[in-house]
Design an enzyme around this catalytic site. Structure first.
Site, short mmCIF file in Angstrom:
data_model
loop_
_atom_site.label_atom_id
_atom_site.label_comp_id
_atom_site.label_asym_id
_atom_site.label_seq_id
_atom_site.Cartn_x
_atom_site.Cartn_y
_atom_site.Cartn_z
N HIS A 174 -14.41 -18.04 34.45
CA HIS A 174 -14.68 -18.26 33.04
C HIS A 174 -13.86 -17.30 32.19
CE1 HIS A 174 -18.82 -20.46 33.21
NE2 HIS A 174 -17.98 -20.88 34.14
N TYR A 216 -24.52 -18.81 24.40
CA TYR A 216 -25.61 -17.95 23.94
C TYR A 216 -26.05 -18.45 22.56
CZ TYR A 216 -24.80 -14.45 27.60
OH TYR A 216 -24.68 -13.79 28.80
N PRO A 261 -31.42 -9.34 31.34
CA PRO A 261 -30.31 -10.14 31.85
C PRO A 261 -29.34 -10.65 30.80
CG PRO A 261 -32.34 -11.41 31.86
CD PRO A 261 -32.72 -10.00 31.49
N LYS A 277 -25.57 -7.81 33.70
CA LYS A 277 -25.11 -6.56 34.28
C LYS A 277 -25.80 -6.14 35.58
CE LYS A 277 -21.91 -5.62 31.46
NZ LYS A 277 -21.21 -6.84 31.85
N TYR A 305 -18.54 -7.16 28.38
CA TYR A 305 -19.05 -8.30 29.14
C TYR A 305 -18.28 -8.46 30.45
CZ TYR A 305 -21.62 -12.67 29.70
OH TYR A 305 -22.48 -13.64 30.16
#
Length: 396
Positions: free
Chosen positions: A74, A203, A295, A299, A387
């Site tokens: 991704h 998100y 979550p 991580k 990220y």
């Protein structure tokens, strides 16, 4: 029955198995103990997002072949709010770094197979595990396995047995400082046999609460809804789940969410947790035994891998030369990275969820932060860098 080894590893999750694998490659003996069965461990669904550094370590240590074949690379995520989607371009903002979606259970399967192929000890269904003499140079781990009472004598113990494990509890009272934040919401997570609605994670910030659209394979979708922590699964039949997911992902323009049979579901509370230090005498904590992150920032697994990478290097140095400096610095080294991940996970969680005590002021602050991220390259780069994961040696 007495058994001797160099390192006793309690827990056969990603932390314990990765540590055992790294040590085995250096010729260091270990015994891995796991309370659950192999079937359970290989099928428990957990995290699925691997940072660039985790991917690279799996590759370089020889267990990344299937991940490379089956994992989903991704190059970004989408932030969706105000009925609009905004893509965060990871490679363009981080100099080419990305993430790979590959389920934690798949990482565990690969590491178990590597362990078995090496003929190294891996004991499932080890009962009544207890740690003794952790403050000494000759600790023991006692347990029952296949009808035998076993005393495992070792030089070091690695506590990789999770938040509810026995290793952290074996450290005397007063040694650890505990930092914790419990959030006033939970995640309802499902696995469904349906085509993911996007090639990348979405998100969603919405008046009804947070939602996350992810995947495990091109045919299996992983989806989450923010719910109250006291919610019961019985109150969430399939129809309600799909309806709520569609509401929270609403957007101007064409977009669809394919429903399908739900094959797994669960409600998970949200917390941040850190134990400091992550070591006591000959006992070293790694992964969820030492820290928990919500979550939202993806991580947990990556922090566990980062811990054992540091620990494996320190143990290798000790057994090669007797030098304890890296072992003594273990907590200090790991906690720098842990607190960065804790902050990022808290920040993502605070920005994207609806808090029951928030009024219009806090909600406007959240919206302002989201607008800033999608309009400012510097802000987007900060999110992207965290990220995909800072390099493992960034804090070392």
């Amino acid at each position: 029955m007495r058994v001797n080894t160099q390192v006793a590893i309690v827990g056969a999750g990603p932390a314990g198995l990765m540590l055992a694998h790294l040590l085995q490659r250096q010729g260091i003996e270990s015994v891995v103990l796991e309370a659950r069965s192999r079937v359970y461990v290989e099928n428990r669904v957990r995290a699925g997002v691997l940072e660039q550094g985790t991917v690279d370590l799996l590759d370089s240590s020889g267990v990344g072949a299937r991940m490379r074949r089956e994992g989903l690379l991704h190059g970004g995520i989408e932030l969706r709010f105000g009925r609009r989607g905004h893509r965060i371009d990871f490679p363009g903002l981080t100099g080419g770094r990305a993430i790979t979606v590959y389920g934690q259970q798949e990482v565990v399967k690969d590491l178990i197979q590597a362990r078995l192929d090496a003929g190294a000890p891996l004991l499932f269904e080890a009962a009544d595990v207890s740690v003794h003499g952790a403050g000494s140079n000759a600790p023991q781990v006692r347990f029952r396995h296949a009808g035998d009472e076993v005393e495992l004598h070792c030089r070091f113990v690695a506590g990789c047995d999770g938040f509810h494990g026995v290793c952290r509890e074996s450290i005397p009272a007063g040694v650890l400082s505990i930092y914790e934040r419990v959030y006033p919401f939970a995640w309802l997570g499902i696995l469904a046999r349906s085509t993911p609605p996007s090639d990348e994670l979405i998100y969603c910030y919405h008046d009804r609460g947070f939602a996350l659209f992810s995947m495990r394979t091109p045919e299996i979708t992983r989806l989450y809804l923010q719910v109250a922590p006291e919610e019961e699964l019985a109150g969430w039949p399939d129809e309600r789940i799909w309806h709520e997911l569609r509401l929270r992902a609403e957007i101007d323009g064409e977009w669809s969410l394919e429903s399908g049979p739900i094959i797994e579901r669960g409600i998970t509370g949200m917390r941040s947790f850190v134990a400091d230090p992550m070591q006591y005498g000959s006992l070293f904590l790694a992964g969820d035994a030492a820290h928990i992150v919500p979550p939202t920032g993806a991580k947990g697994l990556n922090l566990a891998v980062g811990d054992v990478r540091v620990l494996a290097r320190a143990l290798t140095e000790y057994f090669a030369s007797g030098d304890e400096r890296l072992l003594q610095a273990y907590s200090r080294t790991c906690l720098k990275r842990v607190w960065r991940a804790e902050h990022f996970s808290w920040w993502m969680t605070s920005m994207l969820h609806r808090f029951p005590m928030h009024d219009g002021f806090e909600q406007s602050m959240q919206r302002s932060q989201l607008e800033y991220i999608v309009k400012s390259r510097a802000a987007a780069a900060s999110l992207a860098e965290n990220y995909v994961g800072l390099p493992f040696d960034y804090w070392e």
